[in-house]
Enzyme design. Structure first.
Site, PDB file in Angstrom:
ATOM      1  N   CYS A 178       0.819  -1.212   0.000  1.00  0.00           N
ATOM      2  CA  CYS A 178       0.000   0.000   0.000  1.00  0.00           C
ATOM      3  C   CYS A 178       0.857   1.269   0.000  1.00  0.00           C
ATOM      4  CB  CYS A 178      -0.932  -0.008   1.199  1.00  0.00           C
ATOM      5  SG  CYS A 178      -0.068   0.203   2.761  1.00  0.00           S
ATOM      6  N   ALA A 207       2.930   1.903   3.067  1.00  0.00           N
ATOM      7  CA  ALA A 207       4.167   1.107   3.051  1.00  0.00           C
ATOM      8  C   ALA A 207       5.245   1.814   2.234  1.00  0.00           C
ATOM      9  CB  ALA A 207       3.897  -0.285   2.475  1.00  0.00           C
ATOM     10  N   ARG A 222      11.621  -4.888   6.864  1.00  0.00           N
ATOM     11  CA  ARG A 222      12.311  -4.689   5.591  1.00  0.00           C
ATOM     12  C   ARG A 222      13.817  -4.929   5.712  1.00  0.00           C
ATOM     13  NH1 ARG A 222      13.073   0.740   3.229  1.00  0.00           N
ATOM     14  NH2 ARG A 222      13.262   0.643   0.989  1.00  0.00           N
ATOM     15  N   HIS A 257       5.666   6.497  -2.433  1.00  0.00           N
ATOM     16  CA  HIS A 257       7.005   7.039  -2.706  1.00  0.00           C
ATOM     17  C   HIS A 257       6.875   8.504  -3.106  1.00  0.00           C
ATOM     18  CE1 HIS A 257       7.962   2.733  -4.269  1.00  0.00           C
ATOM     19  NE2 HIS A 257       8.150   2.804  -2.965  1.00  0.00           N
TER      20      HIS A 257
HETATM   21 FE1  CFM Z   1      13.148   0.583  -4.919  1.00  0.00          FE
HETATM   22 FE2  CFM Z   1      12.617  -1.776  -5.067  1.00  0.00          FE
HETATM   23 FE3  CFM Z   1      11.101  -0.061  -3.686  1.00  0.00          FE
HETATM   24 FE4  CFM Z   1      13.602  -0.729  -2.854  1.00  0.00          FE
HETATM   25 FE5  CFM Z   1      12.514  -2.642  -1.212  1.00  0.00          FE
HETATM   26 FE6  CFM Z   1      11.572  -3.675  -3.465  1.00  0.00          FE
HETATM   27 FE7  CFM Z   1      10.018  -1.986  -2.108  1.00  0.00          FE
HETATM   28 MO1  CFM Z   1      10.543  -4.337  -1.198  1.00  0.00          MO
HETATM   29  S1  CFM Z   1      14.516  -1.081  -4.679  1.00  0.00           S
HETATM   30  S2  CFM Z   1      12.565   1.130  -2.926  1.00  0.00           S
HETATM   31  S3  CFM Z   1      14.356  -1.512  -0.978  1.00  0.00           S
HETATM   32  S4  CFM Z   1      11.339  -0.293  -5.747  1.00  0.00           S
HETATM   33  S5  CFM Z   1      12.638  -4.582  -1.901  1.00  0.00           S
HETATM   34  S6  CFM Z   1      12.350  -3.796  -5.581  1.00  0.00           S
HETATM   35  S7  CFM Z   1       9.500  -3.703  -3.112  1.00  0.00           S
HETATM   36  S8  CFM Z   1      10.723  -2.296  -0.197  1.00  0.00           S
HETATM   37  S9  CFM Z   1       9.163  -0.093  -2.642  1.00  0.00           S
HETATM   38  C1  HCA Z   2       6.614  -3.217   1.280  1.00  0.00           C
HETATM   39  C2  HCA Z   2       7.946  -3.654   1.818  1.00  0.00           C
HETATM   40  C3  HCA Z   2       8.505  -4.834   1.112  1.00  0.00           C
HETATM   41  C4  HCA Z   2       7.715  -6.095   1.360  1.00  0.00           C
HETATM   42  C5  HCA Z   2       8.503  -7.309   1.060  1.00  0.00           C
HETATM   43  C6  HCA Z   2       7.839  -8.611   0.885  1.00  0.00           C
HETATM   44  C7  HCA Z   2       9.954  -5.013   1.629  1.00  0.00           C
HETATM   45  O1  HCA Z   2       6.414  -3.199   0.071  1.00  0.00           O
HETATM   46  O2  HCA Z   2       5.793  -2.880   2.076  1.00  0.00           O
HETATM   47  O3  HCA Z   2       6.734  -8.707   0.352  1.00  0.00           O
HETATM   48  O4  HCA Z   2       8.487  -9.576   1.254  1.00  0.00           O
HETATM   49  O5  HCA Z   2      10.848  -5.020   0.842  1.00  0.00           O
HETATM   50  O6  HCA Z   2      10.103  -5.164   2.845  1.00  0.00           O
HETATM   51  O7  HCA Z   2       8.559  -4.590  -0.276  1.00  0.00           O
END
Ligand code: CFM
Ligand code: HCA
Length: 542
Positions: free
Chosen positions: A62, A65, A96, A195
Site C-alpha cells: 500500500c 508502506a 524490511r 514514494h
Molecule cells: Fe526501490 Fe525496489 Fe522499492 Fe527498494 Fe525494497 Fe523492493 Fe520496495 Mo521491497 S529497490 S525502494 S528496498 S522499488 S525490496 S524492488 S519492493 S521495499 S518499494
Molecule cells: C513493502 C515492503 C517490502 C515487502 C517485502 C515482501 C519489503 O512493500 O511494504 O513482500 O516480502 O521489501 O520489505 O517490499
C-alpha cells in the site's frame, strides 16, 4: 522439465489468461508481454501502474508502506510516528531489514522503536487528533528528536483527521521540525503512490534547510538505496576507497541532517529510480544538481557506476583511483564467479520484485551464467520497463505543481546552483543524465515473458511450466513457491542474508545462489497430499 527453448511463450501467455473472464483477460493481456527488442532498442508497450483487479491475489502493498516503510523508515533520528491502528506500525517495523549504524553510541537512533498512536474504535468515532497531539508531545518529552514525521493510515483519511494542521501547530509549539504525510494505504494503486508522497514531503519540509557543506572534491548523494541487509555499508566502503564523499543517502543509513544538507552535493546518483526519481528531478530543477542513473547490484554494474561517476567529474585523479579500486576488488569477484559459474551456467531464474530489483538482480544472475526466463515488477511504471527514452514527457510535481513551475533556488547569495539549466541540458544531450536510463526490457532476451503485477495463480502456472532453478520474490510468495519444490530467494529482505550490493555483496550472492540451486534437498520434498491422496480428497470434499 522441457527445455525453455521448446516452450512457446505466446502459448504460455494465452494459457495464463485463458482462465480469466473476458475483461480481466484483456487487461492482464496488456500486462503480460512476450519480449522482443528491436534493432533501435525499442521494446513492446506494457500495461503498468494500473489498479489490480479485485479478487486477484497480488504481491502489491500500500501507499503507507511506500511512504513510511520504504522512503522515510530507514532514517534513524527521525521519530516516524504512525497515526493509525497498531498493525500498520507494527508490521512495517524493521521487517524490511533496513539497517543503520550511528557514528557514535550517543547519536540518536530510533529504529529499534515502533511509534504509533494505536488508534482505537473510540478514536475512529470521535476523531484522533487529540491522541496524535498527545503522542507527539510524549515522543518529544522522552526522546527530544530533531524532527517528527507523521504518517496517515487508511482510517485516518476516512475519518478526516487534519494531520497537517496538527503538525504545524506542534512544530510551532515545540520548535522542532514536525511534518505529516497523507499516505493513507488506499491512495493510488500500490506502494508507488507512497514514494511520490514521501518525496514531495521531504523535498518540501527538509531538503535545503541546512547549508553546511561537507569536505571533499567529489561530493555525491546516493538516491534510492535503502541499506537492506547492509547494502549501503558496502557501497559506502567502496565510495570511501575511491575518495568520493557521500553527502546524503535517501535513505539507507541516513540521518535527518543528511537530507537537510543534501543540496550541497555536486551530483545525484540514482539507484532505485522508481522510488526516488521525483527528488532527483526536483533537486535538479531547484538546486541545479544533475542526476545520473547508477546501479551497485552486480559487480559489473558497480564498476560501471563508479566509472560513470568519475566520468561526470572529468578528473584524471579520480578515474585513475576508480580503475585501481575496481581492479583490486575484481580479483576475488572473478575468482568466485568462475567457480560458481561452472555449477550454475544455463540455469533459469524468475524475478518478480518491487520496482527496480527485478531488473538489477538480473545482472548478478548473468554474472554466474544464469538466465532470467521471466521477470516483472510489482508496481513499477512504464518507464521502468520500457526505458526513459520512449517516455520523455514524464511529469514530476512538488506539492501538486509541475516541475517547470518549481522555483530555481530563489536566494543566489545563499546558494548558487551547481549547474545552470543550459549546462544540464547539455549534459543530457551528451547522454550523461537521464537520457541513458534504460528500462528492464531492453536488457532481457527475446521470447522472455515480462509480467507486470503477477498474480499468485500466474506464479504457480509459470513455475509448473518452466520449472526454474530459482524463483525470487517476497515473503507472501515464499512458502507457496517452496511447496512447489523450487528454491525461493527473497529479494526484498534477502531472507537473513546480505549485503548483495557492490563487490563483496556480489561474492555473497554468487555463493548463496550456488548453494540454493545446487542443493538436492528440494527433490526430496513432497507436499503432504502427494504422499497421502486421502488428504487431497478430504480438502476437495469440504
Ligand atoms: Fe526501490 Fe525496489 Fe522499492 Fe527498494 Fe525494497 Fe523492493 Fe520496495 Mo521491497 S529497490 S525502494 S528496498 S522499488 S525490496 S524492488 S519492493 S521495499 S518499494
Ligand atoms: C513493502 C515492503 C517490502 C515487502 C517485502 C515482501 C519489503 O512493500 O511494504 O513482500 O516480502 O521489501 O520489505 O517490499
Amino acid at each position: 522439465a522441457p527445455a525453455a527453448e521448446a516452450i512457446d511463450p505466446a502459448a504460455v501467455k494465452q494459457e495464463l489468461i485463458a482462465k480469466y473472464p473476458t475483461k480481466v483477460a484483456r487487461k492482464r493481456g496488456k500486462q503480460i508481454i512476450v519480449n522482443r527488442v528491436g534493432e533501435d532498442c525499442s521494446v513492446p508497450e506494457i500495461g503498468a501502474n494500473t489498479r489490480t483487479i479485485p479478487g486477484i491475489i497480488t504481491q502489491r502493498g500500500c501507499s503507507y508502506a511506500g511512504c513510511k516503510g520504504v522512503v522515510l523508515g530507514p532514517t534513524r533520528d527521525l521519530v516516524n510516528l504512525t497515526h493509525g491502528p497498531i498493525g500498520c506500525g507494527f508490521y512495517s517495523w524493521l521487517t524490511r531489514r533496513n539497517q543503520t549504524r550511528p557514528a557514535t553510541p550517543e547519536e540518536a537512533n530510533f529504529m529499534p522503536y515502533c511509534f504509533s498512536t494505536d488508534l482505537q474504535d473510540e478514536d475512529i468515532v470521535f476523531g484522533g487528533e487529540k491522541k496524535l497531539r498527545a503522542a507527539i508531545l510524549e515522543a518529544y518529552d522522552i526522546f527530544h528528536p530533531k524532527a517528527i514525521s507523521i504518517f496517515a493510515t487508511c482510517p485516518v483519511g476516512l475519518i478526516g483527521d487534519d494531520i497537517h494542521t496538527v503538525a504545524k501547530e506542534m512544530k510551532e509549539r515545540l520548535g522542532i521540525n514536525v511534518f505529516a504525510f497523507s499516505c493513507e494505504g488506499y491512495k493510488g494503486v500500490s506502494q508507488s503512490a507512497g514514494h511520490h508522497i514521501a518525496n514531495n514531503g521531504i523535498f518540501k519540509h527538509v531538503v535545503g534547510l541546512d547549508d553546511t557543506s561537507r569536505e571533499g572534491k567529489y561530493r555525491i548523494n546516493l538516491l534510492g538505496e535503502y541499506n537492506i541487509g547492509g547494502d549501503a555499508f558496502e557501497i559506502e566502503r567502496v565510495l570511501e576507497k575511491c575518495g568520493i564523499t557521500l553527502v546524503a543517502t535517501f535513505s539507507g543509513n541516513s540521518t535527518y541532517e543528511q537530507f537537510a544538507s543534501s543540496h550541497m552535493a555536486d551530483l545525484n546518483t540514482v539507484m532505485c529510480h522508481r522510488s526516488i526519481n521525483y527528488v532527483a528531478e526536483m533537486m535538479e530543477r531547484k538546486f541545479g544538481i544533475p542526476w545520473i542513473k547508477t546501479n551497485f547490484i552486480g559487480a559489473g554494474s558497480a564498476a560501471k557506476s563508479l566509472r560513470k561517476i568519475a566520468k561526470y567529474f572529468e578528473d584524471r585523479e579520480l578515474s585513475d583511483r576508480v580503475e585501481e579500486i575496481i581492479a583490486e576488488e575484481m580479483v576475488e569477484v572473478e575468482k568466485v564467479q568462475a567457480e560458481v559459474r561452472a555449477r550454475c551456467e544455463g540455469k533459469l531464474a524468475m524475478l518478480f520484485v518491487g520496482g527496480s530489483r527485478a531488473h538489477h538482480y538480473q545482472d548478478l544472475f548473468a554474472e554466474i551464467g544464469m538466465r532470467t526466463i521471466s521477470a516483472g515488477y510489482e508496481f513499477a511504471h512504464r518507464d521502468d520497463y520500457e526505458g526513459r527514452r520512449v517516455l520523455p514527457d514524464i511529469k514530476v510535481d512538488a506539492d501538486s505543481r509541475s516541475i517547470e513551475e518549481l522555483e530555481v533556488h530563489p536566494d543566489p547569495d545563499r546558494y548558487r546552483p551547481r549547474k545552470t539549466a543550459e549546462q544540464i541540458a547539455e549534459l543530457k544531450r551528451d547522454g550523461l543524465s537521464f537520457n541513458d536510463y534504460e528500462g528492464m526490457m531492453v536488457r532481457m532476451a527475446d521470447g522472455t515473458l515480462v509480467i507486470d503485477d503477477i498474480s499468485q495463480y500466474e506464479t504457480e502456472r509459470m513455475i509448473e511450466t518452466y520449472k526454474p532453478a530459482i524463483f525470487c520474490a517476497g515473503i507472501k510468495e515464499k512458502y507457496a513457491v517452496q511447496k512447489k519444490g523450487i528454491p525461493m530467494k527473497q529479494l526484498h529482505s534477502y531472507d537473513s542474508g546480505g549485503p548483495y550490493a557492490g563487490f563483496k555483496g556480489a561474492v555473497n550472492f554468487y555463493r548463496e545462489i550456488d548453494r540454493m540451486v545446487n542443493s538436492r534437498i528440494w527433490s526430496y520434498l513432497k507436499a503432504p497430499w502427494q504422499t497421502n491422496p486421502e488428504l487431497a480428497a478430504t480438502y476437495a470434499c469440504e
